[in-house]
Scaffold this active site. Structure first.
Site, short mmCIF file in Angstrom:
data_model
loop_
_atom_site.label_atom_id
_atom_site.label_comp_id
_atom_site.label_asym_id
_atom_site.label_seq_id
_atom_site.Cartn_x
_atom_site.Cartn_y
_atom_site.Cartn_z
N ASP A 154 41.52 30.13 25.47
CA ASP A 154 40.84 30.01 26.76
C ASP A 154 40.44 28.56 26.91
O ASP A 154 40.32 27.85 25.91
CB ASP A 154 39.59 30.93 26.80
CG ASP A 154 39.20 31.32 28.21
OD1 ASP A 154 38.85 30.42 28.99
OD2 ASP A 154 39.24 32.52 28.54
N ASN A 155 40.20 28.12 28.15
CA ASN A 155 39.67 26.77 28.34
C ASN A 155 38.23 26.80 28.86
O ASN A 155 37.68 25.77 29.22
CB ASN A 155 40.56 25.94 29.28
CG ASN A 155 40.50 26.45 30.71
OD1 ASN A 155 39.97 27.52 30.98
ND2 ASN A 155 41.06 25.69 31.65
N ASN A 169 36.15 29.56 33.37
CA ASN A 169 35.35 30.59 34.06
C ASN A 169 34.74 31.55 33.04
O ASN A 169 34.64 32.75 33.29
CB ASN A 169 36.25 31.34 35.05
CG ASN A 169 35.44 32.13 36.06
OD1 ASN A 169 34.37 31.70 36.48
ND2 ASN A 169 35.92 33.31 36.42
N ASP A 205 44.16 24.78 26.94
CA ASP A 205 44.34 24.86 28.38
C ASP A 205 45.84 25.08 28.64
O ASP A 205 46.66 24.23 28.25
CB ASP A 205 43.86 23.55 29.03
CG ASP A 205 43.83 23.64 30.55
OD1 ASP A 205 44.74 24.25 31.13
OD2 ASP A 205 42.89 23.09 31.14
N LYS A 247 50.40 35.51 42.49
CA LYS A 247 50.73 36.75 41.76
C LYS A 247 52.16 37.18 42.11
O LYS A 247 52.94 37.60 41.25
CB LYS A 247 49.72 37.86 42.08
CG LYS A 247 48.32 37.58 41.55
CD LYS A 247 48.30 37.44 40.03
CE LYS A 247 46.95 37.02 39.49
NZ LYS A 247 46.96 36.65 38.08
N TYR A 268 36.61 38.08 31.74
CA TYR A 268 36.10 39.44 31.97
C TYR A 268 37.05 40.52 31.42
O TYR A 268 36.69 41.29 30.52
CB TYR A 268 35.88 39.59 33.48
CG TYR A 268 35.49 40.95 33.99
CD1 TYR A 268 34.54 41.72 33.33
CD2 TYR A 268 36.05 41.46 35.17
CE1 TYR A 268 34.16 42.96 33.82
CE2 TYR A 268 35.67 42.68 35.68
CZ TYR A 268 34.73 43.43 35.00
OH TYR A 268 34.37 44.66 35.50
N TYR A 325 46.13 32.64 46.41
CA TYR A 325 45.94 33.42 45.17
C TYR A 325 46.94 34.58 45.11
O TYR A 325 47.65 34.77 44.13
CB TYR A 325 44.50 33.96 45.09
CG TYR A 325 44.33 35.01 44.01
CD1 TYR A 325 44.34 34.65 42.67
CD2 TYR A 325 44.22 36.38 44.32
CE1 TYR A 325 44.23 35.61 41.67
CE2 TYR A 325 44.10 37.33 43.34
CZ TYR A 325 44.11 36.95 42.01
OH TYR A 325 44.00 37.91 41.02
N SER A 348 48.09 41.98 40.63
CA SER A 348 46.98 42.50 41.44
C SER A 348 47.51 43.36 42.58
O SER A 348 48.60 43.12 43.11
CB SER A 348 46.21 41.31 42.02
OG SER A 348 45.32 41.74 43.02
N ASN A 392 40.62 47.52 41.81
CA ASN A 392 39.36 46.74 41.75
C ASN A 392 38.61 46.96 40.44
O ASN A 392 37.89 47.95 40.30
CB ASN A 392 38.47 47.11 42.93
CG ASN A 392 39.01 46.57 44.24
OD1 ASN A 392 40.17 46.80 44.58
ND2 ASN A 392 38.20 45.84 44.97
N ARG A 406 34.49 41.19 57.23
CA ARG A 406 34.91 39.96 56.56
C ARG A 406 36.38 39.72 56.91
O ARG A 406 37.20 40.64 56.79
CB ARG A 406 34.74 40.13 55.04
CG ARG A 406 35.18 38.93 54.23
CD ARG A 406 34.79 39.07 52.76
NE ARG A 406 35.56 40.10 52.04
CZ ARG A 406 35.45 40.35 50.74
NH1 ARG A 406 34.57 39.67 50.00
NH2 ARG A 406 36.18 41.29 50.17
N PHE A 455 46.23 36.69 30.76
CA PHE A 455 45.16 36.82 31.75
C PHE A 455 44.80 35.49 32.40
O PHE A 455 44.25 35.48 33.51
CB PHE A 455 43.87 37.34 31.09
CG PHE A 455 43.94 38.73 30.56
CD1 PHE A 455 43.88 39.82 31.41
CD2 PHE A 455 44.04 38.97 29.19
CE1 PHE A 455 43.92 41.12 30.93
CE2 PHE A 455 44.08 40.26 28.69
CZ PHE A 455 44.02 41.33 29.56
#
Ligand code: NAD
Ligand code: UD1
Length: 340
Positions: free
Chosen positions: A31-32, A35, A58, A153, A11, A149, A125, A178, A294, A81
């Protein structure tokens, strides 16, 4: 300058490739497709008018990565990324995240060191800040991570700091708030696999009829309308920040080997504001309901962006309306294509 983009079919990587090429940089991408889809490369070629120099690599495969980088020793800088990014999945499968996000970064740094490539831009992030008082600046405390996750980072930032002290490596770590929206061509955008966790793809998928109803996770927070507040940044603004980071490295504007910047708008919007903005720009009435909170959600977070403005010479240009309109145009484009 020649820039290697890892996760280039993803993305944020794909939008960054467009802006790098527009700015005149030579781009290589790997890229692999864990996603993402190879069709992204065709769409990048349509947008830029050039074939993207791409190889399927990869980053967990150290030998393959080294072979690739050694064959491209003229790379001047890397934008990294490639990583897994689903917070919930990282709780269920922590080793997948440590292997790919941390192990992959170590492999990359090793390969770069061997090939004497000494400039890197890293995707971090705002999740590293956890629950902080906004506007959050880069000096805010980094608490214990709330998920594997988030921990990857934090660990990667530490690894990059240590490596920048140990050898001639210059690092720019970018802490994204975001990211939302899509390229104006509607040829590239976010392609969530399965049920999206994030708000904006859930909104657009509900609006198009892929999901029945959007649940707003709680309206009893201590915010003006009771829903959580975030800093939603247009992905094209984010991509432009990477060009600014590469310029910053190229022009040796840094004062330290490791520099970190927040990338956000500096504006906080509630979940209900995002929904209302979507309805206004799309003309679609969204089917949503209020549900329970959540687990793990931060009440409100938005960036202090002065450092990026002063040192990178970058600030966002796009509004929340543009974010939501482009996300909607992208959703309509994927609905009418064979992808996904
Ligand atoms: P994405 O999943 O769309 O892109 C990541 C790309 O990396 C994908 O194309 C994937 O196939 C690739 N990849 C994953 N593992 C790989 C491997 N081992 N080898 C080669 N390629 C691999 O995600 P994105 O939203 O573009 O995120 C890019 C980066 O930004 C990630 O590091 C992510 O953690 C970080 N980030 C994203 C967000 C967000 O909300 N999107 C927020 C903060 C930080
Ligand atoms: C998520 C990630 C974070 C990452 C960030 C940026 C988690 C716990 N955190 O954060 O690590 O850096 O994305 O991409 O996943 N919401 C709803 N209904 C939905 C979906 C979301 O009300 O169906 C609300 C959430 O409660 C939140 C807001 O929308 O208040 C934004 O959610 P989301 O897009 O998942 O992003 P973050 O929670 O900020």
């Amino acid at each position: 300058m020649k820039i290697l983009v890892t996760g280039g079919a993803g993305y944020i990587g794909s939008h960054t490739i467009v802006e790098l090429m527009k700015a005149g940089y030579d781009v290589l991408a790997i890229d692999n497709f864990d996603n993402s889809y190879p069709s992204v490369l065709e769409n990048l070629a349509k947008i830029t008018g050039k074939t993207i120099e791409f190889e399927e690599v990869d980053i967990r495969d150290k030998a393959a990565l080294k072979k690739y980088i050694n064959a491209h020793k003229d790379i001047d800088a890397v934008i990294h990324f490639a990583a897994n990014k689903a917070v919930g999945e990282s709780v269920a499968l922590p080793l997948k995240y440590y292997e790919n996000n941390v192990g992959g970064t170590v492999n990359l740094l090793e390969a770069m060191q061997e090939a004497n490539i000494n400039q890197i831009v890293f995707s971090s992030s705002c999740t590293v800040y956890g629950e902080a008082t906004p506007p959050v600046d880069e000096n805010a405390a980094i608490p214990v991570a709330q998920s594997p996750y988030g921990n990857t980072k934090q660990i990667c930032e530490e690894i990059l700091t240590d490596q920048s002290k140990a050898c001639d490596l210059k690092v720019v770590a970018l802490r994204y708030f975001n990211p939302v929206g899509a390229h104006e061509s509607a040829l590239i955008g976010e392609l969530p696999i399965g049920v999206p966790n994030n708000l904006v793809p859930f909104i657009t998928q509900t609006a198009i009829g892929k999901r029945e109803v959007l649940t707003v996770f709680g309206d009893d927070y201590p915010t003006p309308d009771g829903t959580c507040i975030r800093d939603y940044i247009h992905v094209v603004d984010l991509a432009l920040a990477h060009v600014a980071a590469i310029n910053y490295l190229a022009q040796k504007k840094y004062t330290e080997a490791f520099s970190v910047f927040n990338l956000g708008t500096g504006r906080g919007n509630s979940v209900l504001e995002v929904i209302k903005t979507f309805e206004a720009v799309s003309g679609v009435k969204l089917n949503y309901k209020i549900g329970p909170r959540r687990a793990g959600d931060v009440v409100q977070v938005y960036a202090a962006c002065d450092k990026a403005a002063n040192e990178l010479g970058w600030r966002t240009q796009k509004s929340l309306e543009e974010c939501m309109l482009s996300a909607w145009q992208w959703e309509k484009a994927i609905a009418s294509s064979s992808v996904n």
